[in-house]
Enzyme design. Structure first.
Site, PDB file in Angstrom:
ATOM      1  N   HIS A 444       0.817  -1.214   0.000  1.00 30.19           N
ATOM      2  CA  HIS A 444       0.000   0.000   0.000  1.00 30.19           C
ATOM      3  C   HIS A 444       0.851   1.264   0.000  1.00 30.19           C
ATOM      4  O   HIS A 444       0.333   2.367  -0.147  1.00 30.19           O
ATOM      5  CB  HIS A 444      -0.912  -0.026   1.233  1.00 30.19           C
ATOM      6  N   ARG A 574     -10.919  11.284   9.480  1.00 30.93           N
ATOM      7  CA  ARG A 574     -12.005  11.460   8.521  1.00 30.93           C
ATOM      8  C   ARG A 574     -13.103  10.424   8.699  1.00 30.93           C
ATOM      9  O   ARG A 574     -14.285  10.736   8.675  1.00 30.93           O
ATOM     10  CB  ARG A 574     -11.469  11.349   7.088  1.00 30.93           C
ATOM     11  N   HIS A 602      -7.481  12.713   2.726  1.00 31.31           N
ATOM     12  CA  HIS A 602      -6.898  11.385   2.509  1.00 31.31           C
ATOM     13  C   HIS A 602      -5.485  11.241   3.067  1.00 31.31           C
ATOM     14  O   HIS A 602      -4.988  10.131   3.227  1.00 31.31           O
ATOM     15  CB  HIS A 602      -6.906  11.087   1.002  1.00 31.31           C
TER      16      HIS A 602
END
Length: 701
Positions: A444, A574, A602
């Site tokens: 990732h 978030r 993000h």
């Protein structure tokens, strides 16, 4: 009197914390989606953006059921039904999810029916049901049905010779009851709405924009599909299925082939939700329930139309006055003169998307590398990218030019598996060395490295470490950071990490990187422990963290210990958060804020006061067990003092009382704060950053 200092009080062990210190992860996620819904309900937001938020709410909920709810059901089915950290058994969790989701879906329908749809009508955008259409419009749709729908539609009868058909996940369907006039026998049939059709059919009228749900058009023409029969009733319904993939990487010789086989099976996963229109009769619902094997809490009766994710089509209408004003990203000041590689060589460059251009920074970095004769090699990770990615094209161009190109394509990126397999094969065909990740882990981390022979004859590594995917499409709406560096220590770290991704290295400790799964958890816990120690010694101690999700229990317990030691902890989350903030004796010094808006927050940022020498990190990892233990993640330490101040200032601005945000309450609910006590509107952080052309972020006082 003794001159020895008093002993440092010991921090409480996790066993001493209250048993209810964690909330349910699933409920935390649903509360996040509730905040998305609150944006759709906000009449101060441009109208088409409100429609888009309704669409996002629906898409989010689909994925939640396909993954999180499916996971709980799988645990029950396999006998692994242990209680969650909150103490709830999976069966209880499913009941709580069902209750909360029913409330949210009814609330979404009310927002659409009573607020968004009427407001759209006032500005000349109408979503009409069949009985509201004018005769001329029905005539137009008769022709449209014959030309564009009828050839695609297949009615499936259900009787002794025709078993109940398979209903694919996320498909929209009509449950139809017909009567045979010869013997008055009633029969059941299913008609699938072809997925290739638009969600709403544009009537193509001049002036006002007028749309009709596609299922209404099909329903109006059922007599043509069941000629000679009497159509008694019809009702729309929709099924959501388990879409999580399961591939045993230790038992497969070809990961890509195994994934492709699993992707074919994804459409046939077990049912996790049945959505039906509120008007459905008990008789028809009983048939669906029995044939689909749906349980009571899996059935969601809501006012039509179903699948409001399709409102994204309406939100894309060419009505700029009903949308957020356009934003033109700026080019970072460090890149406004001179060459890109020269600028990176001179000093590290921090870019903040979408406020600063992704195209003129990250895309340009790889485009220049592809054509620069001094560039010898490129190494790149790809987790998700767009369908027309200039970055992939640059990598292909570099390989065709004879450069060494190594690309790690994570084919296990959920819901992008097929797309990534296609990219991987395209890259291989062009001569790139493609690696498919690490067995047992998802890769990732967001890394790019260009090896260039500079004018001094030395090979130099130019690196980019980011918080977001190399995806030009999402980079326009996802908030992310990227750090460009030619520093030797960063280059050595990124080289070492790529070697571990492509080979068999077990390197654990790096110079300026914290890497999961080997050392990231350990490194973060050590930094939190250092803040606790500094606080107890009376030195500056503070923790600021920005992540998408905070659900890792060990990290949360460490933050509780920090709070109890007097460390002030500011968390900007978030999405899902299972920590309880502001609980006396447990988390008095912890504040949690959430900011949602035009851009998807993000980035992941970690700031530790570290006495008088702040440590600032950014990278790809959220605070979830999967990120810390089952993924390859990377955080890079920001070393430039001005960049550190900029990031600290951004964190403080997000947490400030004068900034519009949601505040997490001790009971797990979120309270939205948009106005001060005098009724003045609070500052919108994203608008403030968008309007600051030089990105002069307010610094901490």
């Amino acid at each position: 009197m003794s001159t020895e200092s008093a002993p440092t009080p010991a921090a409480p062990a996790a066993a001493e914390f209250p048993a209810d210190r964690f909330m349910d992860r699933e409920e935390g996620w649903l509360r996040f989606n509730q905040r998305v819904l609150e944006l759709a309900e906000d009449e101060d937001i441009p109208l088409l953006e409100r429609a888009r938020f309704l669409s996002i709410f629906s898409s989010n909920l689909d994925e939640f059921f396909m993954v999180r709810v499916a996971g709980l059901k799988r645990r029950l089915a396999t006998g692994l039904a242990v209680a969650s950290a909150s103490g709830h058994h999976p069966r209880v969790l499913l009941e709580r999810i069902s209750t909360f989701t029913h409330e949210l879906m009814i609330r979404q329908s009310a927002c659409f029916e009573n607020s968004v749809a009427p407001a759209l009508r006032e500005v000349g955008i109408r979503i009409l049901r069949w009985n509201e259409l004018e005769e001329s419009e029905r005539e137009y749709l008769h022709g449209y049905f014959r030309r564009s729908i009828y050839p695609l539609v297949t009615p499936f009868a259900v009787d002794s010779a025709h078993p109940f058909p398979y209903i694919s996940g996320r498909s929209l369907n009509l449950a139809v009851t017909v009567r045979d006039p010869r013997d008055e026998r009633r029969m059941f049939a299913r008609v699938k709405v072809p997925s290739s059709l638009p969600r709403f059919i544009d009537l193509g009228t001049r002036g006002d924009a007028r749309y009709v749900p596609v299922e209404d058009v099909i329903a109006a023409h059922l007599p043509q599909l069941f000629e000679g029969m009497q159509v008694v009733e019809h009702h729309a319904f929709r099924v959501t299925r388990n879409a999580d993939l399961e591939v045993d990487e230790d038992e497969t010789d070809d990961l890509v082939q195994s994934l492709e086989n699993e992707l074919l099976r994804r459409r046939f996963g077990p049912l996790v939700r049945l959505e039906v229109e509120q008007s459905i009769t008990d008789e028809v619902l009983n048939i669906l329930t029995e044939e689909l094997g749906a349980e009571e809490e899996e059935i969601y009766r809501v006012p039509g139309p179903l699948n409001l994710a399709g409102l994204g089509q309406i939100a894309d209408a060419d009505r700029p006055e009903l949308c957020f004003p356009p934003m033109v990203p700026v080019e970072p000041r460090a890149l406004t003169s001179g060459g890109l590689f020269a600028a990176i060589r001179e000093r590290e460059i921090l870019v903040h998307h979408p406020y600063e251009s992704f195209a003129t920074t990250t895309e340009r970095f790889l485009a220049l590398a592809a054509t620069d004769p001094k560039v010898m090699a490129i190494k790149q990770t790809l987790y998700r990218t767009s369908g027309d990615s200039p970055i992939v094209e640059s990598l292909i161009e570099a390989a065709r030019a004879g450069k060494e190109v190594v690309v790690l394509v994570e084919v296990k990126a959920r819901f992008d598996e097929q797309n990534n397999i296609q990219w991987a094969r395209k890259l291989e065909d062009a001569g790139c060395h493609v690696v498919y990740g690490v067995v047992g882990l998802k890769t990732h981390c967001k890394l790019s490295m260009v090896i260039r022979q500079d004018g001094d004859g030395h090979l130099r590594r130019y690196c980019h470490v980011g918080t977001g995917n190399y995806n030009p499409s999402t980079a326009r709406v996802y908030e992310d950071f990227g750090l460009f560096s030619a520093a030797a220590e960063v280059g050595e770290d990124v080289s070492d990490l790529f070697n571990s991704l492509t080979g068999f290295s077990r390197k654990k400790h790096y110079r300026r990187l914290l890497v999961a799964p080997a050392a990231l958890r350990e490194g973060l816990l050590a930094q939190i422990a250092a803040e606790i120690e500094n606080s107890l010694k009376g030195e500056p101690a503070r923790i600021r963290i920005k992540v998408n999700s905070l659900v890792d229990e060990e990290i949360i317990d460490a933050l509780y210990r920090a709070s109890q030691a007097g460390v002030h902890v500011d968390l900007w989350v978030r999405g899902s958060c299972v920590l309880r903030a502001g609980v006396p004796g447990l988390s008095d010094h912890i504040r949690v804020r959430s900011i949602l808006g035009r851009f998807l927050e993000h980035s992941r940022v970690f700031v530790f006061a570290n006495g008088w020498r702040p440590q600032v990190w950014l990278g790809s990892a959220d605070l979830m067990p999967r990120n810390l233990d089952r993924r390859v993640e990377a955080l890079v330490r920001v070393s430039d003092s001005e960049q550190c101040r900029r990031l600290v200032g951004l964190m403080d601005l997000a947490m400030a009382d004068g900034t519009s945000s949601w505040h997490l309450e001790p009971d797990g609910s979120w309270t939205r704060h948009t106005h001060d006590q005098e009724g003045r509107r609070l500052m919108d952080l994203q608008d403030a950053l968008k309007g600051d052309r030089h990105l002069r972020v307010v610094e901490s006082g």
